[in-house]
Design an enzyme around this catalytic site. Structure first.
Site, PDB file in Angstrom:
ATOM      1  N   HIS A  15      -5.556  -3.568   5.463  1.00 17.37           N
ATOM      2  CA  HIS A  15      -5.153  -3.890   4.088  1.00 17.37           C
ATOM      3  C   HIS A  15      -6.328  -4.469   3.301  1.00 17.37           C
ATOM      4  O   HIS A  15      -6.328  -5.638   2.923  1.00 17.37           O
ATOM      5  CB  HIS A  15      -3.959  -4.853   4.084  1.00 17.37           C
ATOM      6  CG  HIS A  15      -3.537  -5.213   2.691  1.00 17.37           C
ATOM      7  ND1 HIS A  15      -2.990  -4.302   1.815  1.00 17.37           N
ATOM      8  CD2 HIS A  15      -3.625  -6.377   1.995  1.00 17.37           C
ATOM      9  CE1 HIS A  15      -2.748  -4.890   0.654  1.00 17.37           C
ATOM     10  NE2 HIS A  15      -3.131  -6.156   0.741  1.00 17.37           N
TER      11      HIS A  15
ATOM     12  N   ASP B  59       0.840  -1.206   0.000  1.00 16.15           N
ATOM     13  CA  ASP B  59       0.000   0.000   0.000  1.00 16.15           C
ATOM     14  C   ASP B  59       0.873   1.254   0.000  1.00 16.15           C
ATOM     15  O   ASP B  59       0.566   2.247  -0.671  1.00 16.15           O
ATOM     16  CB  ASP B  59      -0.926  -0.006   1.231  1.00 16.15           C
ATOM     17  CG  ASP B  59      -1.801  -1.247   1.257  1.00 16.15           C
ATOM     18  OD1 ASP B  59      -2.328  -1.617   0.201  1.00 16.15           O
ATOM     19  OD2 ASP B  59      -1.928  -1.861   2.341  1.00 16.15           O
TER      20      ASP B  59
HETATM   21  N1  LIG Z   1      -0.377  -8.452   1.826  1.00 10.74           N
HETATM   22  C1  LIG Z   1      -0.444  -8.046   0.586  1.00 10.74           C
HETATM   23  O1  LIG Z   1      -0.254  -6.855   0.302  1.00 10.74           O
HETATM   24  C2  LIG Z   1      -0.729  -9.008  -0.517  1.00 10.74           C
HETATM   25  C3  LIG Z   1      -1.161 -10.275  -0.241  1.00 10.74           C
HETATM   26  N2  LIG Z   1      -1.388 -11.177  -1.236  1.00 10.74           N
HETATM   27  C4  LIG Z   1      -1.854 -12.516  -0.855  1.00 10.74           C
HETATM   28  O2  LIG Z   1      -0.756 -13.431  -0.887  1.00 10.74           O
HETATM   29  C5  LIG Z   1      -1.253 -14.774  -1.037  1.00 10.74           C
HETATM   30  C6  LIG Z   1      -0.458 -15.525  -2.091  1.00 10.74           C
HETATM   31  O3  LIG Z   1      -0.643 -14.964  -3.357  1.00 10.74           O
HETATM   32  P1  LIG Z   1       0.056 -15.601  -4.654  1.00 10.74           P
HETATM   33  O4  LIG Z   1       1.478 -15.876  -4.384  1.00 10.74           O
HETATM   34  O5  LIG Z   1      -0.310 -14.755  -5.811  1.00 10.74           O
HETATM   35  O6  LIG Z   1      -0.708 -17.003  -4.753  1.00 10.74           O
HETATM   36  P2  LIG Z   1      -0.219 -18.345  -5.499  1.00 10.74           P
HETATM   37  O7  LIG Z   1      -1.407 -19.233  -5.590  1.00 10.74           O
HETATM   38  O8  LIG Z   1       0.498 -18.004  -6.754  1.00 10.74           O
HETATM   39  O9  LIG Z   1       0.852 -18.944  -4.486  1.00 10.74           O
HETATM   40  C7  LIG Z   1       0.487 -19.416  -3.241  1.00 10.74           C
HETATM   41  C8  LIG Z   1       1.420 -20.545  -2.878  1.00 10.74           C
HETATM   42  O10 LIG Z   1       1.075 -20.991  -1.572  1.00 10.74           O
HETATM   43  C9  LIG Z   1       1.275 -22.394  -1.549  1.00 10.74           C
HETATM   44  N3  LIG Z   1       0.547 -22.991  -0.444  1.00 10.74           N
HETATM   45  C10 LIG Z   1      -0.758 -23.256  -0.299  1.00 10.74           C
HETATM   46  N4  LIG Z   1      -0.987 -23.842   0.879  1.00 10.74           N
HETATM   47  C11 LIG Z   1       0.206 -23.927   1.516  1.00 10.74           C
HETATM   48  C12 LIG Z   1       0.620 -24.411   2.767  1.00 10.74           C
HETATM   49  N5  LIG Z   1      -0.230 -24.961   3.644  1.00 10.74           N
HETATM   50  N6  LIG Z   1       1.933 -24.330   3.084  1.00 10.74           N
HETATM   51  C13 LIG Z   1       2.822 -23.773   2.215  1.00 10.74           C
HETATM   52  N7  LIG Z   1       2.471 -23.310   1.020  1.00 10.74           N
HETATM   53  C14 LIG Z   1       1.181 -23.381   0.675  1.00 10.74           C
HETATM   54  C15 LIG Z   1       0.786 -22.850  -2.915  1.00 10.74           C
HETATM   55  O11 LIG Z   1       1.283 -24.148  -3.247  1.00 10.74           O
HETATM   56  C16 LIG Z   1       1.337 -21.764  -3.814  1.00 10.74           C
HETATM   57  O12 LIG Z   1       2.617 -22.095  -4.303  1.00 10.74           O
HETATM   58  C17 LIG Z   1      -2.735 -14.596  -1.380  1.00 10.74           C
HETATM   59  O13 LIG Z   1      -3.510 -14.846  -0.239  1.00 10.74           O
HETATM   60  C18 LIG Z   1      -2.856 -13.148  -1.787  1.00 10.74           C
HETATM   61  O14 LIG Z   1      -4.140 -12.627  -1.607  1.00 10.74           O
HETATM   62  C19 LIG Z   1      -1.189 -10.846  -2.540  1.00 10.74           C
HETATM   63  C20 LIG Z   1      -0.730  -9.583  -2.871  1.00 10.74           C
HETATM   64  C21 LIG Z   1      -0.514  -8.551  -1.902  1.00 10.74           C
HETATM   65  O1  LIG Z   2      -5.705  -7.370  -4.073  1.00 11.10           O
HETATM   66  C1  LIG Z   2      -5.364  -8.514  -3.740  1.00 11.10           C
HETATM   67  O2  LIG Z   2      -6.129  -9.477  -3.639  1.00 11.10           O
HETATM   68  C2  LIG Z   2      -3.932  -8.723  -3.397  1.00 11.10           C
HETATM   69  C3  LIG Z   2      -3.498  -7.656  -2.497  1.00 11.10           C
HETATM   70  O3  LIG Z   2      -3.700  -7.702  -1.301  1.00 11.10           O
HETATM   71  C4  LIG Z   2      -2.959  -6.430  -3.102  1.00 11.10           C
HETATM   72  O4  LIG Z   2      -2.570  -6.438  -4.275  1.00 11.10           O
HETATM   73  O5  LIG Z   2      -2.904  -5.419  -2.388  1.00 11.10           O
END
Ligand SMILES: NC(=O)C1=CN([C@@H]2O[C@H](COP(=O)(O)OP(=O)(O)OC[C@H]3O[C@@H](n4cnc5c(N)ncnc54)[C@H](O)[C@@H]3O)[C@@H](O)[C@H]2O)C=CC1
Ligand SMILES: O=C([O-])CC(=O)C(=O)O
Length: 344
Positions: free
Chosen positions: A208, A181
């Protein structure tokens, strides 16, 4: 021994990436630091693991995922930087991945698709985060936990409750990563105010998700004369930044590359704090008394034990004061949802 240590410190401080990543790191000694990434083979996990491999403050990098870890770990391990990389591929190996970790970064879980809110991820991600936090409590209770998995407004309270149950909770060591953010607010502000982006600072407070993300453009530096309409538009774009990416990716996930960058900045700040670098300040969603809500994102000073000080909000414009009051009920309800899930 001493000569070789000095040589390794010298090589750490003279490589080009070291200059980029070690800004502000004053001490001569570079301690051993283990960083564990949970969800390391995912959209965020892979580039984030790459960036942590480039960080000279890291001596050991543990990559854990339930799928595709060996390939990612083998690939990253060939990069000729300081850290030793080990991949861990199954539940049975989770303990080893976590043992001795100083910082644990959690981007494990499902991302959004168009039309979904972050809260729609709760049902799947709450269970994933719970399991991982139980393992953290058992294997590295003193680690600084950087929670990326959404909905952050609920997953951080879930983590807190799991740690409380295990008797290991230390509010100074649990962080919701809201750095993206801040990254967005800086980028959008620089574009509108026509100031050099590298000089921009903007605190982002609250939580967030949607309106709980409250950028404080009235405190942005360098100062610029933006109209109320421009400030409203900038606020909205920052709040909807995640959705902007989700829609552009059209079903192929949410922000991964910018999140990896943001996650790497935040983890680097945690490492610098642990290493005793003074005045390391980043925004983060932490246990807080800044408002009446139990968790709240604001500027936080990082130190040898994690959170050293949760900084106040400073003075807000009327528009920001209004935004603050509006976000509280939604943020509180997401926090309570997380607590309820973890305590029942
Ligand atoms: N805090 C923030 O600002 C943001 C948060 N996110 C969040 O981050 C998370 C991940 O997003 P992406 O990487 O795009 O998803 P993705 O689906 O590409 O990767 C997630 C990974 O987690 C693994 N996974 C699932 N269960 C697991 C477990 N029990 N133990 C270990 N690994 C496990 C999967 O195998 C996969 O490789 C989502 O919840 C998303 O909403 C995304 C962008 C910004
Ligand atoms: O928007 C989403 O789902 C992933 C996230 O938290 C971000 O990009 O800030």
């Amino acid at each position: 021994m001493r000569t070789s240590m000095l040589r390794s410190i010298k090589s750490l401080t003279t490589s080009p990436s070291a200059h980029i990543l070690r800004r502000g790191y004053a001490s001569e000694a570079v301690p051993q630091r283990k960083v564990t990434v949970l969800g390391a083979a995912g959209g965020i996990g892979q580039p984030l693991s790459l960036l942590m491999k480039l960080n000279p403050l890291v001596s050991n990098l543990a990559l854990y995922d339930i799928a595709n870890t060996p390939g990612v770990a083998a690939d990253i391990s060939h990069i000729n930087t300081r850290s030793e990389v080990v991949g861990y591929a199954s539940d049975a190996e989770l303990g080893k991945a976590l043992e001795g970790a100083d910082v644990v970064i959690i981007p494990a879980g499902v991302p959004r698709k168009p039309g979904m809110t972050r809260d729609d991820l709760f049902n799947i991600n709450a269970g994933i985060v719970k399991g991982l936090c139980e393992a953290i409590a058992k294997h590295c209770p003193k680690a600084l936990v950087n929670m990326i998995s959404n909905p952050v407004n609920s997953t951080v309270p879930i983590a807190a409750e799991i740690f409380k149950k295990a008797g290991t909770y230390d509010p100074k060591r649990l962080f919701g990563v809201t750095t993206l953010d801040v990254v967005r607010a800086k980028t959008f502000y620089a574009g509108k105010a026509m100031v050099p982006v590298a000089e921009v600072n903007v605190p982002v407070v609250g939580g967030h998700a949607g309106i709980t993300i409250l950028p404080l453009f009235s405190q942005a530096t360098p100062k610029a004369n933006l109209s109320d309409e421009e400030l409203t538009a900038l606020t909205k774009r920052t709040q909807d930044g995640g959705t902007e990416v989700v829609e552009a990716k059209a079903g192929k996930g949410s922000a991964t590359l910018s999140m990896a960058y943001a996650g790497a900045i935040f983890a680097d700040a945690c490492l610098k704090g642990l290493n005793g670098v003074p005045d390391v300040i980043e925004c983060s969603f932490v246990q807080s008394t800044v408002t009446e809500l139990p968790f709240f994102a604001s500027r936080v000073r990082l130190g040898k034990n994690g959170v050293e000080e949760v900084l106040g909000l400073g003075s807000l414009s009327d528009y920001e004061k209004e935004g603050l009051e509006k976000l509280k009920p939604e943020l509180l309800s997401s926090i309570e949802k997380g607590i309820k899930f973890a305590t029942q």
